[in-house]
Each structure stands twice: as structure tokens, then as C-alpha cells.
Design an enzyme around this catalytic site. Structure first.
Site: not given
Length: 575
Positions: A446, A454, A463, A489
Site C-alpha cells: 500500500d 491527491n 495517477d 493504491e
């Protein structure tokens, strides 16, 4: 005659330019020697002391001539394209030479030297082309000689006994040279006239030859028509025979296209059909791959591994690559190994190469070879082209199917497998591990503080983080390993034939490598870390669901322990 004369003058103008370059390259040496000779005469013979004004004046004229020559040599390609500039420079050249001669002690002995530039004009452009320069030289010679004797002196002055002495001498020189130019110009005109007569004679002979050639063509035409009629009958018979064979071959291939779905099996079948129908020595099918459409051998009738390796290495030679990319077939019945390096050591004498093409895009080639010269003809190539058209459709359909399969099984953003495919794959791999008795390890990772990326930099940069990490991890894995995006993620890695210890070492290697990555979009640059959990069958888990849950628990522990670390699930014996 005017047209011929114009053409001849144009030709002679080019010769004139060559003479000019030679004179400019070596002419200055003549004038330097004249100055040195003049100094010697004044000093040793005339017993004169050296007068600086004589030397300065002579050197000035010589330097001016050298500068003009240098300009003509260095800028010749530009100057000689403009006749007017050439004329102006020629005038300066003549005036400079004439003035230099007038300053010499015995100038009347060297008047002819000043005529050298005019000589080239008369030799290459006729009498009319040299008249202006002759008049200019005559006038300049008289004027410069008069001015020199009157204002500078320093040489014998014969005009005291005979006032018009220099005018007469100069005029005689130029008159003789004018006669010479006139004679040469007359020869020049006679030559043009002779060329015109020769051209007329050649034209008449050409007309006669054309008439004879036309008569011969008419006779040949009647003969060709008879031969053509006979050939048409033979062709019709051959076409009927060939059409039956073609129809049978295409029927077989069409049935294969609709019944064989595996690409390799289809290509093997088509290759066997080609060998049987064409009666060839070898047949090879290569398909385009990669961004540069490099050819890669898929199927071949060559069994020798060494020969097959040579074909694989050199199949992308210039001729075959050009045929593949441009979509045109080629036939060669006299093969040269230097042009076709993939034929080395196999005694190949004839070959045909036909491309697979679909919707303007190259797909590959089929290459047939024979050990006999002149083994193939255009009809063989046409049949192979028809087969290639059918195969091209099958290849395109297979690739479209593969693309649809990839869309269904892969994550569009990262290129990793998606969760649906992973759920099927983990059960398949777990059953294989049970049946064969080997280890199966599972890694879940993770991205730390991904929400922060973000929120801070935007979803586009988020992204980019996902794609960068995925690309790095996929490069580090083995062929048998499976990498998938599990959600958001989170990513997972399924590693057959890998123990818990080996998986933990790989996980640590991935974690360390990711921590060294710099994610950048040319505006923002940032580093990123990951937390990893590891489990393995049979050490920590006995079922597929346990593999996932145990690794997930280890991942949670890694995050609770401060992130950017690897945690391993506990063996079953410790639970």
C-alpha cells in the site's frame, strides 16, 4: 544556327571560367616576378637608386590584382553565376594589369603580358567578346603610360625624340593582337557552322533510322500478335488448372481460420499448407512486434537450431524490413547472401517475401525459399499474396481478441492485472501448489499517505505515482510472478515456487527501490514510500483466503509500526 551558337557559347563560358580560375591561381606569380625583375634592372643595369614611390605603386597594383584574384577564387561559385559581375571584375583586372606594366622600366617589352586576361576571353568567347576588352586595354595602356612618364618617370622616355612613340608601339601591339583575335573568332564561327552542318546530317540520319525502326516494329508487331494469341491459349489452360488448386488451398485455410483459435496453431497449419502447395524448400512466418514493428520468427520449417538462429537474427535485414513496412511483395531468383544474410550456409537460390498487411498496418511476412535458381514466378507470388490476405485477416482478428482480453483482465491506468483476474488466478495457482507440492507466496503493498498526494498535488499526479510504482515493480518481477492492482493504491503480487523467506527478501528489495524513486511531471517532483505485508503457503496460510487475510494483517501492522517497512505474517505454528 543561333540556337546552336548560343548553346556553344554557354559551353565555352564554362570553359572560360576554368581558364579564369587557372589564371587567377598562378597569374599573380607573373606580376610578382615582373616587379622583382624591374627592381633588378633599375638597380643593376640602369644604376638607379631604389625609389620608394615606384615600389609602392607597383606593389599597390600587384596587391590589387591579388585581391581581385582572391575574390574570384573564394567567391567563384557566386560570382560566375552573374556575367555582369564577371565583366566588371574582368575590367578591373585588365586595368590593374595594364597600369602595373606601365610602371616597369622597360614597359614596352611587357605590353603583351597585360593582354593575357584578354587572351582567355578571345579563346573561349570569340572575337566579338574580346573587342570591348581590347579597346579598354589600349586606352588604359596609353593613358597610364603617359601619366606615369609625366608625373613619376624613372624609366627611359622615348617620346622626346618621337612624341607619339608610345602611342604607336602600344597601337601596334594591340593591332597585332586584334588581328589574332579576329582570326580566332573566324575559326570560332567556322566551328559553329560545322557543328550546325553535323547536327543537320545527324537529324537526317536519325529520321531515316526512325523510318526503318517503324517498319521493323510493324513486322515485329504482326509476329508478336501470333505469339500472343498462342500464349493466351496456354495461359487460359494454366489458369484453369491453377484456379482449382487455389480454390482448394483457400478453402482449407478458411476452414482453419474459423476452427483454430490459437494463433501459433493457426500459423503452423498455414505454414504446412504453403509448403505442400508451393513445393518449397523452407517456409517461415514472422510477425511484427514492438513499437518499431521488428520482425520476430513465429513458425518455420527450418529444424536446424543454428540455421533457425541465423534466420531469427537477420530476418530484419533492409530488404525484408522494407517489404514488411511498405507492404509490397518481392521475388528474387538469384539470391545473394550479402543482401539476404539470413540465408548464409543454407544454399538458398530463390525466395519470395509477401507481407501480412491489414488496414494500412504491417503485421508480418511469410518467406518461402528454394535451393534452385529461378524456382519461382509471378504466379507463385500472386498465390502467396492471396493466402497472405486471408492470414492477415486471421492475425488481425486474433490481435483484436487479445486486446479485448487485455481490457477485461488488466487495469487501464497501471497496466497491471485487475482484481477480477487476480481472484481467479490465486485459486488456480493455489490448486497448482497443492497438486505439485510447491510454495506459493503472496505480497500486498500500500502506498503511504497516498491521499496526501491527491489532496496536495491533484489526482493527475496521484495517477502518475501509481503508474510509476507499477512500472518499476513489473520490471523487477519474474515471468511467472503475477502483479495486480487490488484496489485504489493497493497492489498484490502472487509468487509461485517462492518461500516466505524469499518473498520477504523480494518485498524488502521492492520497498527499498520504490523509496529511491523520484516521481516527476516536470513541474512537481516527489518521493514516495510503501508498506508491505507478506504471507506464504504452506508456512502461514492453508487456504487462498488466508493468504490474502494474513498478508493484509501484516500490512496493517507495517502501517501501525510507522510505514515504509515490510512485515511478515506469523507461521501457523505460532498462531
Amino acid at each position: 544556327m543561333d540556337t546552336l551558337k548560343h548553346g556553344y557559347e554557354e559551353k565555352n563560358y564554362m570553359s572560360y571560367m576554368k581558364f579564369e580560375r587557372s589564371l587567377n591561381r598562378y597569374g599573380w606569380i607573373i606580376y610578382v616576378l615582373l616587379i622583382l625583375a624591374d627592381i633588378y634592372v633599375r638597380r643593376q643595369i640602369a644604376n638607379q637608386s631604389l625609389d620608394n614611390k615606384h615600389i609602392i605603386l607597383q606593389c599597390a597594383f600587384a596587391l590589387l590584382y591579388i585581391i581581385i584574384s582572391y575574390i574570384k577564387l573564394s567567391k567563384g561559385n557566386l560570382i560566375y553565376q552573374k556575367p555582369r559581375i564577371v565583366t566588371i571584375i574582368k575590367i578591373f583586372e585588365i586595368v590593374t594589369a595594364v597600369c602595373l606594366i606601365s610602371t616597369l622600366y622597360n614597359s614596352i617589352m611587357y605590353y603583351f603580358v597585360a593582354l593575357l586576361p584578354i587572351t582567355i576571353v578571345s579563346l573561349s568567347r570569340g572575337f566579338k567578346g574580346s573587342i570591348v576588352y581590347l579597346m579598354l586595354g589600349w586606352a588604359t595602356q596609353n593613358l597610364s603610360q603617359h601619366l606615369y612618364l609625366r608625373f613619376i618617370g624613372g624609366g627611359p622616355d622615348y617620346s622626346h625624340q618621337f612624341p607619339c612613340f608610345y602611342l604607336v608601339i602600344i597601337s601596334i601591339h594591340y593591332l597585332l593582337f586584334t588581328v589574332f583575335c579576329f582570326i580566332w573568332g573566324d575559326i570560332f564561327n567556322e566551328y559553329i557552322k560545322s557543328e550546325e552542318e553535323n547536327k543537320t546530317l545527324i537529324d537526317r540520319l536519325g529520321d531515316k533510322f526512325i523510318q526503318l525502326e517503324q517498319a521493323q516494329k510493324e513486322i515485329q508487331s504482326h509476329y508478336d500478335k501470333l505469339i500472343k494469341t498462342n500464349n493466351i491459349l496456354e495461359e487460359t489452360n494454366n489458369k484453369l488448372t491453377t484456379s482449382v488448386a487455389e480454390f482448394f488451398t483457400l478453402q482449407q485455410i478458411s476452414q482453419a481460420i474459423t476452427s483454430i483459435f490459437d494463433m501459433n496453431e493457426l500459423l503452423k497449419f498455414v505454414n504446412d499448407v504453403i509448403i505442400g502447395v508451393m513445393g518449397v524448400y523452407h517456409s517461415t512466418i514472422a510477425l511484427c512486434s514492438g513499437p518499431n514493428n521488428k520482425l520476430k520468427v513465429q513458425v518455420s520449417s527450418i529444424f536446424d537450431k543454428k540455421d533457425l538462429a541465423i534466420v531469427s537474427d537477420y530476418i530484419n535485414c533492409d530488404i525484408i524490413t522494407q517489404s514488411s513496412l511498405e507492404g509490397h511483395s518481392m521475388i528474387d531468383n538469384n539470391v545473394n547472401t550479402s543482401e539476404y544474410p539470413f540465408t548464409k550456409g543454407r544454399n538458398i537460390q530463390s525466395l519470395i517475401c509477401v507481407p501480412f498487411f491489414s488496414k494500412g498496418r504491417p503485421l508480418g511476412v511469410v518467406l518461402i525459399e528454394h535451393s534452385i535458381k529461378d524456382a519461382f514466378d509471378d504466379e507463385n507470388m500472386r498465390l502467396l499474396e492471396v493466402i497472405a490476405q486471408q492470414v492477415s485477416i486471421a492475425i488481425e482478428n486474433a490481435r483484436l481478441y487479445q486486446q479485448m482480453h487485455d481490457l477485461a483482465t488488466h487495469d487501464a491506468l497501471t497496466g497491471a492485472y485487475n482484481r477480477l483476474y487476480f481472484n481467479d488466478k490465486i485459486i488456480e495457482e493455489f490448486n497448482n501448489a497443492l497438486d505439485r507440492g510447491h510454495d506459493l507466496s503472496f505480497i500486498i503493498l500500500d502506498i503511504d499517505f497516498f491521499k496526501k498526494f491527491n489532496d496536495t498535488y491533484g489526482h493527475l499526479f496521484g495517477d502518475l505515482v501509481l503508474k510509476t510504482i507499477s512500472k518499476y515493480i513489473m520490471k523487477t518481477l519474474r515471468k511467472e510472478d503475477m502483479f495486480a492492482r487490488y484496489g485504489g493504491e493497493e497492489f498484490v503480487i502472487l509468487m509461485p515456487y517462492t518461500s516466505l523467506e524469499q518473498a520477504a527478501e523480494k518485498a524488502e528489495e521492492i520497498r527499498e527501490g520504490v523509496s529511491k524513486l523520484i516521481v516527476s511531471d516536470r513541474v512537481i517532483s516527489a518521493s514516495v514510500t510503501i508498506s508491505i505485508g507478506v504471507s506464504s503457503y504452506p508456512e502461514t496460510s492453508g487456504r487462498p483466503q488466508e493468504l490474502v487475510s494474513m498478508a493484509d494483517d501484516a500490512l496493517y501492522k507495517a502501517k501501525e509500526s510507522g510505514r515504509n517497512r515490510v512485515c511478515i505474517s506469523k507461521p501457523k505454528s505460532e498462531n
